[in-house]
Design an enzyme around this catalytic site. Structure first.
Site, short mmCIF file in Angstrom:
data_model
loop_
_atom_site.label_atom_id
_atom_site.label_comp_id
_atom_site.label_asym_id
_atom_site.label_seq_id
_atom_site.Cartn_x
_atom_site.Cartn_y
_atom_site.Cartn_z
N HIS A 15 0.83 -1.22 0.00
CA HIS A 15 0.00 0.00 0.00
C HIS A 15 0.86 1.26 0.00
O HIS A 15 2.06 1.20 0.29
CB HIS A 15 -0.90 0.02 1.24
N LYS A 54 -0.97 5.07 4.58
CA LYS A 54 -2.03 4.21 5.14
C LYS A 54 -1.90 4.13 6.67
O LYS A 54 -0.81 3.93 7.20
CB LYS A 54 -1.93 2.81 4.53
#
Ligand SMILES: NC(=O)C1=CN([C@@H]2O[C@H](COP(=O)(O)OP(=O)(O)OC[C@H]3O[C@@H](n4cnc5c(N)ncnc54)[C@H](OP(=O)(O)O)[C@@H]3O)[C@@H](O)[C@H]2O)C=CC1
Ligand SMILES: O=C(O)C1=N[C@H](C(=O)O)C[C@H](O)C1
Length: 260
Positions: A145, A149
């Site tokens: 990711h 995040k």
């Protein structure tokens, strides 16, 4: 529902509010709701705004893409007001789901949909991984990711691990082979229900996951990539349109898709 001059029946657009409206996903959802003829965006709420605008604007469904630390407060408000909710925010464990179930018991016609991932491909990836899990000795998950995040591992990876573990338990699969007895703390990732999960945070990435399965002489890799946050919008809108017909708690977009 009303009859127009031509004698055909029309419905008024569904009134939608968005929590986390100025966030990375929230912005996409606001644009998608705005572009849909059958939906009206009546409230855009972000950090510091008064959540009561959801009530005063007459929102019928609220979409939440905020932060794991604030989502429960948002849902307590929505359920108390009888506003349906479609939730992408992560951080839901069994305790949180039980609390939410308690609130919903007092509001039996209100629906809440919580989905760890609203992209259709991710839902399929989780399903395929669960289906394949019993045929292999080893299964591990790598999620990748963007570095902004908030949580690790991702909600999608946790859910995938739970589904894989459940499928292996149901099939009576033995524990996975792993001779590691010494090493550096963290090198084997996190243990989620007996399944190893590895989280990478890489500038330039959005949301990606690989499920790597292995048996004698072969491996199978199931990979999904969200290269744009637009990938979450169709699933969210599907939830927005359907949630009023699903009172109570629904966990996972797969329950609204005709997969079988
Ligand atoms: N289920 C799915 O398909 C997906 C889930 N997600 C999840 O959604 C969540 C949000 O992700 P993302 O958009 O990337 O995050 P962002 O940080 O970009 O957006 C979150 C937004 O919510 C705002 N916010 C914080 N507190 C409140 C509050 N009490 N009320 C209203 N708004 C608030 C934040 O403001 P501020 O920055 O000022 O704090 C920010 O603008 C995460 O949990 C993520 O994991 C993400 C993608 C897909
Ligand atoms: O924070 C994100 O970006 C994402 N969060 C969700 C998760 O934690 O699984 C869904 C997707 O992976 C993007």
């Amino acid at each position: 529902m009303s009859d127009n001059a031509a004698g055909t029946t029309t419905s008024s657009p569904l009134r939608v509010g968005v929590l986390g409206a100025r966030g990375k996903v929230g912005r996409e959802i606001c644009a998608a709701v705005d572009a849909a003829d059958d939906l009206t965006l009546v409230a855009e709420v972000d950090a510091g705004d008064d959540v009561d605008v959801l009530r005063t604007s007459g929102a019928q469904v609220v979409v939440d893409f905020t932060h794991p630390d604030v989502v429960m407060g948002n849902l307590e408000f929505c359920v108390a007001q009888g506003i349906h909710a479609v939730v992408g925010t992560t951080g839901f464990d069994d305790d949180r789901l039980a609390t939410l179930g308690g609130w919903l018991a007092d509001a039996p016609s209100t629906g809440v949909l919580i989905a760890p991932n609203f992209s259709i491909g991710a839902v399929l990836m989780m399903r395929f991984a669960a289906e394949a899990a019993r045929f292999y000795d080893s299964v591990e998950i790598v999620e990748l990711h963007h570095p902004t995040k908030a949580d690790a591992p991702s909600g999608t990876a946790r859910r995938t691990a739970e589904l894989v573990a459940a499928a292996r338990r149901a099939a009576g699969s033995p524990p996975m082979p792993d001779a590691t007895s010494t090493g550096l703390e963290g090198a084997r990732g996190a243990d989620v229900d007996g399944v190893r999960v590895h989280a990478l945070r890489i500038r330039g990435m959005i949301a990606h996951q690989e499920v790597v399965l292995g048996g004698p002489g072969e491996t199978l890799t199931i990979r999904h990539d969200s290269m744009d946050r637009a990938s979450f919008a169709p699933g969210v809108l599907l939830g927005v349109r359907a949630i009023a017909d699903h009172p109570g708690l629904t966990v996972g977009l797969e329950h609204l898709l005709e997969l079988d």
